[in-house]
Design a protein around this motif. Structure first.
Motif, short mmCIF file in Angstrom:
data_model
loop_
_atom_site.label_atom_id
_atom_site.label_comp_id
_atom_site.label_asym_id
_atom_site.label_seq_id
_atom_site.Cartn_x
_atom_site.Cartn_y
_atom_site.Cartn_z
N VAL A 199 4.38 -17.03 -19.25
CA VAL A 199 4.94 -18.23 -18.62
C VAL A 199 3.79 -19.08 -18.11
CG1 VAL A 199 5.23 -17.18 -16.33
CG2 VAL A 199 6.68 -19.07 -17.00
N ARG A 200 4.02 -20.37 -18.13
CA ARG A 200 3.05 -21.30 -17.57
C ARG A 200 3.83 -22.47 -17.00
NH1 ARG A 200 -0.84 -23.23 -21.63
NH2 ARG A 200 0.78 -24.71 -22.12
N TYR A 201 3.39 -23.01 -15.89
CA TYR A 201 4.03 -24.19 -15.34
C TYR A 201 2.97 -25.14 -14.80
CZ TYR A 201 3.69 -21.46 -10.99
OH TYR A 201 3.25 -20.71 -9.95
N SER A 202 3.35 -26.42 -14.75
CA SER A 202 2.44 -27.47 -14.31
C SER A 202 2.79 -27.87 -12.88
CB SER A 202 2.55 -28.68 -15.25
OG SER A 202 3.83 -29.25 -15.15
N GLU A 203 2.09 -28.87 -12.40
CA GLU A 203 2.42 -29.39 -11.08
C GLU A 203 3.84 -29.95 -11.10
OE1 GLU A 203 0.79 -33.69 -10.49
OE2 GLU A 203 -0.69 -32.63 -11.73
N ALA A 204 4.47 -29.96 -9.94
CA ALA A 204 5.84 -30.47 -9.84
C ALA A 204 5.88 -31.96 -10.15
CB ALA A 204 6.40 -30.19 -8.45
N LYS A 205 6.71 -32.32 -11.11
CA LYS A 205 6.93 -33.71 -11.52
C LYS A 205 8.42 -33.92 -11.69
CE LYS A 205 2.58 -34.32 -14.02
NZ LYS A 205 1.98 -34.63 -15.32
N PRO A 206 8.89 -35.17 -11.76
CA PRO A 206 10.33 -35.42 -11.96
C PRO A 206 10.83 -34.79 -13.27
CG PRO A 206 9.25 -37.41 -11.23
CD PRO A 206 8.16 -36.42 -11.53
N ALA A 207 12.01 -34.18 -13.19
CA ALA A 207 12.63 -33.52 -14.34
C ALA A 207 13.40 -34.52 -15.19
CB ALA A 207 13.58 -32.44 -13.84
N LEU A 208 13.52 -34.22 -16.47
CA LEU A 208 14.31 -35.02 -17.40
C LEU A 208 15.67 -34.34 -17.55
CD1 LEU A 208 14.34 -37.49 -19.28
CD2 LEU A 208 13.53 -35.97 -21.11
N LEU A 209 16.74 -35.08 -17.22
CA LEU A 209 18.11 -34.58 -17.34
C LEU A 209 18.87 -35.40 -18.37
CD1 LEU A 209 19.01 -34.22 -13.56
CD2 LEU A 209 18.08 -32.48 -15.08
N TYR A 210 19.93 -34.82 -18.90
CA TYR A 210 20.81 -35.53 -19.83
C TYR A 210 22.22 -35.45 -19.29
CZ TYR A 210 22.38 -37.38 -24.31
OH TYR A 210 22.90 -38.18 -25.29
N MET A 211 22.84 -36.62 -19.09
CA MET A 211 24.21 -36.68 -18.57
C MET A 211 24.81 -38.00 -18.98
SD MET A 211 25.41 -36.29 -14.65
CE MET A 211 27.03 -36.80 -14.16
N ASN A 212 26.13 -38.03 -19.20
CA ASN A 212 26.82 -39.25 -19.64
C ASN A 212 26.16 -39.86 -20.88
OD1 ASN A 212 28.78 -39.11 -17.60
ND2 ASN A 212 27.40 -40.12 -16.17
N ARG A 213 25.69 -38.96 -21.76
CA ARG A 213 25.08 -39.33 -23.04
C ARG A 213 23.82 -40.18 -22.89
NH1 ARG A 213 30.73 -39.19 -24.34
NH2 ARG A 213 31.08 -37.56 -25.88
N GLY A 214 23.08 -39.92 -21.81
CA GLY A 214 21.83 -40.63 -21.59
C GLY A 214 20.90 -39.84 -20.69
N TYR A 215 19.62 -40.23 -20.68
CA TYR A 215 18.62 -39.57 -19.86
C TYR A 215 18.66 -40.04 -18.42
CZ TYR A 215 16.49 -38.07 -24.27
OH TYR A 215 16.27 -37.52 -25.51
N HIS A 216 18.32 -39.14 -17.53
CA HIS A 216 18.19 -39.42 -16.10
C HIS A 216 17.04 -38.58 -15.58
CE1 HIS A 216 22.14 -41.41 -16.14
NE2 HIS A 216 22.49 -40.44 -16.98
N THR A 217 16.54 -38.92 -14.41
CA THR A 217 15.48 -38.12 -13.81
C THR A 217 15.88 -37.66 -12.43
OG1 THR A 217 14.34 -40.03 -12.92
CG2 THR A 217 13.69 -39.32 -15.12
N LEU A 218 15.25 -36.60 -12.02
CA LEU A 218 15.53 -36.03 -10.69
C LEU A 218 14.22 -35.56 -10.10
CD1 LEU A 218 17.64 -34.99 -8.63
CD2 LEU A 218 17.65 -32.86 -9.94
#
Length: 164
Positions: free
Chosen positions: A145-164
């Motif tokens: 496993v590897r992870y980077s610094e915390a950055k906004p996540a890419l989400l998919y909802m209502n047939r489009g991209y969103h960030t959190l």
């Protein structure tokens, strides 16, 4: 007893479009061939042993490599990966080489392509595959496993991209 009427697939898809999912890129390699697919159907199963699952459409013949390779990497995408998500979703007409050229990939333990700047990357060996209707559920034991610094996540909802 419940009436066993079949759910209308279009109605089901419309309802599921309201379900927010984290956008992931799942990748594999076998004998010099690579494949990557943008998905939201993935989750943690256990932390001991570390296990994740992914769901892939079994009617797409190009996904056969996932069922044969014995390995995969689950790459969690951030907001900055939207164009990469599109490239691997098939929204843009790119060859496999062009898709992989749109990111930087390396390997960890299994040889599966791992996105170098993924928010988190889980390098897995396949431990079980279960067929469920139109999809195969692939369980993978996490080998690295590897992870980077915390950055906004890419989400998919209502047939489009969103960030959190």
């Amino acid at each position: 007893m419940l009436d066993r009427q079949r759910m209308d697939p279009a109605l089901y898809r419309d309802a599921m479009s309201r379900y927010a999912g984290h956008v992931q890129l799942v990748t594999t390699a076998l004998e010099g061939e690579r494949r990557g697919v943008t998905i939201t159907a993935a989750c943690s199963v256990s932390d001991d042993p570390a296990t994740v699952l992914i769901c892939l459409n079994n009617s797409n013949v190009k996904n056969e490599i996932f069922f044969k390779s014995g390995i995969f990497a689950l790459n969690t995408l951030g907001a900055h990966h939207q164009s990469l998500a599109d490239a691997f979703s098939g929204k843009t007409p790119l060859t496999t080489d062009e898709r992989f050229a749109s990111g930087t990939f390396e390997t960890l333990a299994t040889g599966a392509p791992v996105l170098a700047d993924a928010l988190a990357a889980f390098d897995c060996r396949v431990i079980e595959i279960k067929q469920a209707s139109t999809h195969n559920i692939i369980f993978g034991e996490v080998m690295a496993v590897r992870y980077s610094e915390a950055k906004p996540a890419l989400l998919y909802m209502n047939r489009g991209y969103h960030t959190l």
